[in-house]
Design a protein around this motif. Sequence first.
Motif, PDB file in Angstrom:
ATOM      1  N   THR A 211       0.810  -1.226   0.000  1.00  0.00           N
ATOM      2  CA  THR A 211       0.000   0.000   0.000  1.00  0.00           C
ATOM      3  C   THR A 211       0.837   1.267   0.000  1.00  0.00           C
ATOM      4  O   THR A 211       0.512   2.240  -0.681  1.00  0.00           O
ATOM      5  N   GLY A 212       1.957   1.280   0.738  1.00  0.00           N
ATOM      6  CA  GLY A 212       2.773   2.486   0.789  1.00  0.00           C
ATOM      7  C   GLY A 212       3.364   2.836  -0.565  1.00  0.00           C
ATOM      8  O   GLY A 212       3.329   3.998  -0.998  1.00  0.00           O
ATOM      9  N   ALA A 213       3.914   1.834  -1.249  1.00  0.00           N
ATOM     10  CA  ALA A 213       4.532   2.067  -2.552  1.00  0.00           C
ATOM     11  C   ALA A 213       3.505   2.518  -3.582  1.00  0.00           C
ATOM     12  O   ALA A 213       3.752   3.426  -4.381  1.00  0.00           O
ATOM     13  N   ARG A 214       2.348   1.886  -3.571  1.00  0.00           N
ATOM     14  CA  ARG A 214       1.325   2.246  -4.563  1.00  0.00           C
ATOM     15  C   ARG A 214       0.782   3.647  -4.301  1.00  0.00           C
ATOM     16  O   ARG A 214       0.568   4.421  -5.240  1.00  0.00           O
ATOM     17  N   TRP A 215       0.570   3.987  -3.038  1.00  0.00           N
ATOM     18  CA  TRP A 215       0.124   5.350  -2.738  1.00  0.00           C
ATOM     19  C   TRP A 215       1.190   6.366  -3.139  1.00  0.00           C
ATOM     20  O   TRP A 215       0.876   7.447  -3.656  1.00  0.00           O
ATOM     21  N   GLY A 216       2.463   6.042  -2.907  1.00  0.00           N
ATOM     22  CA  GLY A 216       3.532   6.970  -3.244  1.00  0.00           C
ATOM     23  C   GLY A 216       3.560   7.342  -4.714  1.00  0.00           C
ATOM     24  O   GLY A 216       4.009   8.436  -5.082  1.00  0.00           O
ATOM     25  N   ALA A 217       3.089   6.429  -5.556  1.00  0.00           N
ATOM     26  CA  ALA A 217       3.058   6.697  -6.993  1.00  0.00           C
ATOM     27  C   ALA A 217       1.907   7.612  -7.391  1.00  0.00           C
ATOM     28  O   ALA A 217       1.829   8.043  -8.549  1.00  0.00           O
ATOM     29  N   LEU A 218       1.036   7.938  -6.441  1.00  0.00           N
ATOM     30  CA  LEU A 218      -0.132   8.762  -6.758  1.00  0.00           C
ATOM     31  C   LEU A 218       0.040  10.228  -6.363  1.00  0.00           C
ATOM     32  O   LEU A 218      -0.907  11.004  -6.441  1.00  0.00           O
ATOM     33  N   HIS A 225       5.300   6.630   4.572  1.00  0.00           N
ATOM     34  CA  HIS A 225       4.368   5.585   4.994  1.00  0.00           C
ATOM     35  C   HIS A 225       4.743   5.155   6.404  1.00  0.00           C
ATOM     36  O   HIS A 225       5.864   4.714   6.636  1.00  0.00           O
ATOM     37  N   ASP A 226       3.815   5.307   7.332  1.00  0.00           N
ATOM     38  CA  ASP A 226       4.041   4.923   8.719  1.00  0.00           C
ATOM     39  C   ASP A 226       3.144   3.751   9.082  1.00  0.00           C
ATOM     40  O   ASP A 226       1.916   3.833   8.932  1.00  0.00           O
ATOM     41  N   VAL A 227       3.745   2.664   9.543  1.00  0.00           N
ATOM     42  CA  VAL A 227       3.014   1.485   9.978  1.00  0.00           C
ATOM     43  C   VAL A 227       2.887   1.543  11.499  1.00  0.00           C
ATOM     44  O   VAL A 227       3.887   1.619  12.208  1.00  0.00           O
ATOM     45  N   LEU A 228       1.647   1.499  11.977  1.00  0.00           N
ATOM     46  CA  LEU A 228       1.365   1.705  13.394  1.00  0.00           C
ATOM     47  C   LEU A 228       0.846   0.413  14.033  1.00  0.00           C
ATOM     48  O   LEU A 228       0.339  -0.479  13.342  1.00  0.00           O
ATOM     49  N   PRO A 229       0.953   0.312  15.339  1.00  0.00           N
ATOM     50  CA  PRO A 229       0.463  -0.893  16.015  1.00  0.00           C
ATOM     51  C   PRO A 229      -1.053  -1.042  15.877  1.00  0.00           C
ATOM     52  O   PRO A 229      -1.789  -0.050  15.873  1.00  0.00           O
ATOM     53  N   GLY A 230      -1.510  -2.292  15.768  1.00  0.00           N
ATOM     54  CA  GLY A 230      -2.936  -2.556  15.786  1.00  0.00           C
ATOM     55  C   GLY A 230      -3.529  -2.861  14.435  1.00  0.00           C
ATOM     56  O   GLY A 230      -2.823  -3.075  13.444  1.00  0.00           O
ATOM     57  N   GLY A 231      -4.862  -2.902  14.404  1.00  0.00           N
ATOM     58  CA  GLY A 231      -5.597  -3.290  13.211  1.00  0.00           C
ATOM     59  C   GLY A 231      -6.131  -2.111  12.426  1.00  0.00           C
ATOM     60  O   GLY A 231      -5.461  -1.087  12.269  1.00  0.00           O
ATOM     61  N   HIS A 232      -7.383  -2.241  11.948  1.00  0.00           N
ATOM     62  CA  HIS A 232      -7.930  -1.247  11.033  1.00  0.00           C
ATOM     63  C   HIS A 232      -8.067   0.130  11.689  1.00  0.00           C
ATOM     64  O   HIS A 232      -7.966   1.153  11.017  1.00  0.00           O
TER      65      HIS A 232
END
Length: 270
Positions: A211-218, A225-232
């Motif tokens: 998701t981070g790479a694909r968003w970066g192309a937009l 892109h920050d990955v945080l603890p937990g779910g949705h």
Amino acid sequence: MSAAPATTVVALKRTEGAERTLVCLGFCGGGTAAYHEWAAAVPAGTDLLAVCYPGREGRFAEDFADSWEALAEDAAAAVRAATAPGVPYVLFGHSMGGWMAFDVTTRLTAAGDLLPRTLVVSSCNAPDRGLTARDRFPDRRGTDDELLTWMSTHGLLPAYVLADEDLTEMAVELMRADLRVRDSFTYGGAKVGVPLQVLSGADDPVVGDDTGARWGALTTAAHRHDVLPGGHFYTPEVWRTLPDRIPALTAPDGLPHAPATGHRDPEKAA
């Protein structure tokens, strides 16, 4: 700029002489309530506003939007009315609201309107592949019980709603209306030209690893892109203090020291 009705743009915190504004867009089945606790977390000098979609809260008497196009036009008009030259703003959207925030930014760009200092998208895959099976969670064809289970397990549905038959009925109706809108989404090929921050949960079953790479192309601007603890919705503590994770609320350039896509939050467990 024409003022938006207080029922459409809900002021959760106002500051005399505010230096910036955080404008939040909602997720499927949600309203503005999920952002109320952020009033204590936003930095000093920051106004906190949340856009209320039709059919809920102060707009309960209005019909639900019947398509993505209708809701996106409504949201763009709300953001346009909520912001003013001279006061930079950050636009935030969670889950479906992330796609909505992206779409609204493209609409504001096309109209020559004031753009956000930074666009922050949270817990959503990049929209360039269109609506995939991974994005159809929850599934609007599910039973009422399945939708309620998803909302209570992966969402922010309060326990008191589950204990009240009338409230659960309203919650399911609202969720189904928003899922119908979500399922009418199509990606039109646009990119944005503003800095982009992507947030995702380490244990989110909806968001893909790319998701981070694909968003970066937009975006044609900086991104992180920050990955945080937990779910949705991350962990309760992370959600409660999520504005602390948005550098654009304190940095003059909007997105300082943008790390490479896939930047890991130091609190994430190994």
